[in-house]
Design an enzyme around this catalytic site. Structure first.
Site, mmCIF file in Angstrom:
data_model
loop_
_atom_site.group_PDB
_atom_site.id
_atom_site.type_symbol
_atom_site.label_atom_id
_atom_site.label_comp_id
_atom_site.label_asym_id
_atom_site.label_seq_id
_atom_site.Cartn_x
_atom_site.Cartn_y
_atom_site.Cartn_z
ATOM 1 N N HIS A 8 -55.115 19.799 10.337
ATOM 2 C CA HIS A 8 -56.684 19.875 10.847
ATOM 3 C C HIS A 8 -57.428 20.500 10.480
ATOM 4 C CE1 HIS A 8 -55.384 16.809 13.701
ATOM 5 N NE2 HIS A 8 -54.202 17.500 14.152
ATOM 6 N N ILE A 64 -62.813 22.695 10.446
ATOM 7 C CA ILE A 64 -61.617 22.502 11.556
ATOM 8 C C ILE A 64 -61.853 21.345 12.262
ATOM 9 C CG2 ILE A 64 -60.448 23.493 13.316
ATOM 10 C CD1 ILE A 64 -61.984 26.429 11.947
ATOM 11 N N CYS A 65 -60.911 20.560 12.212
ATOM 12 C CA CYS A 65 -60.998 19.206 13.085
ATOM 13 C C CYS A 65 -60.335 19.631 14.487
ATOM 14 C CB CYS A 65 -60.388 18.057 12.449
ATOM 15 S SG CYS A 65 -60.500 16.740 13.485
ATOM 16 N N LEU A 66 -61.191 20.095 15.368
ATOM 17 C CA LEU A 66 -60.842 20.795 16.702
ATOM 18 C C LEU A 66 -61.814 20.349 17.767
ATOM 19 C CD1 LEU A 66 -58.623 22.106 18.367
ATOM 20 C CD2 LEU A 66 -59.824 24.239 17.840
ATOM 21 N N TRP A 86 -66.720 13.702 13.693
ATOM 22 C CA TRP A 86 -65.141 13.561 13.866
ATOM 23 C C TRP A 86 -64.373 12.431 14.769
ATOM 24 C CZ3 TRP A 86 -63.052 17.041 10.567
ATOM 25 C CH2 TRP A 86 -63.977 18.092 10.026
#
Length: 174
Positions: A104, A111-113, A167
């Site tokens: 991620h 950051i894919c959060l 996202w």
């Protein structure tokens, strides 16, 4: 000298903060001063805030990988940029180069959060974001880039912010 007076000297004054960073609202300045003071008194385990003068708008935070994980004994840096209307708006958080290999985390540090975007709440703090990132790192079963890393990074040329990305949060295993 008490510990509170010692730590208050390290935190930029509100007037200095708001004069030098006029793009931050008074609410953001107050909140960031409070968070920085709390960080100095009780930092989250495994994190170090690197002081960058009187600039409350950008924090650089060192994160150490948790023991017993793929990232144990490794160290990375997060850059946290606070918007004018923080905490009503999420900060931009990226890993500085080199970003950890993680499903991620893109090679450009994005950051894919979900808590950094769609699930942000003003009740969250820099400390809670850092702990979420450490948890994400710690739960990774493999050191690898996201499947679409090359395409994503290629499309993020010219300093595009991760906040400009739409996202898709579909993987809750890592």
């Amino acid at each position: 000298m008490t510990s509170s007076s010692a730590s208050s000297r390290k935190v930029p004054s509100l007037s200095l903060c708001c004069l030098s960073l006029s793009i931050l609202s008074k609410i953001a300045c107050n909140r960031l001063q409070k968070e920085l003071m709390e960080w100095q008194l009780n930092p989250p385990f495994g994190f170090k805030h690197k002081l960058t003068g009187d600039n409350l708008q950008r924090w650089v935070i060192e994160v150490g990988g948790a023991s017993g994980t793929l990232y144990a004994d490794e160290s990375y840096q997060l850059q946290v940029d606070f918007p004018e209307h923080y905490p009503m708006e999420a900060p931009q958080v990226i890993f500085l180069h080199p970003a950890p290999l993680h499903p991620h985390i893109y090679s450009n540090g994005h950051i894919c959060l979900d808590i950094l975007y769609d699930s942000w709440s003003p009740a969250m703090t820099v400390s809670s974001v850092c702990l979420s990132i450490l948890s994400m790192l710690s739960s990774s079963p493999a050191k690898q880039r996201p499947e679409d890393n090359d395409r994503y990074v290629r499309n993020c040329k010219n300093g595009r912010s991760p906040k400009e990305t739409r996202w898709w949060f579909h993987d809750d295993k890592v």
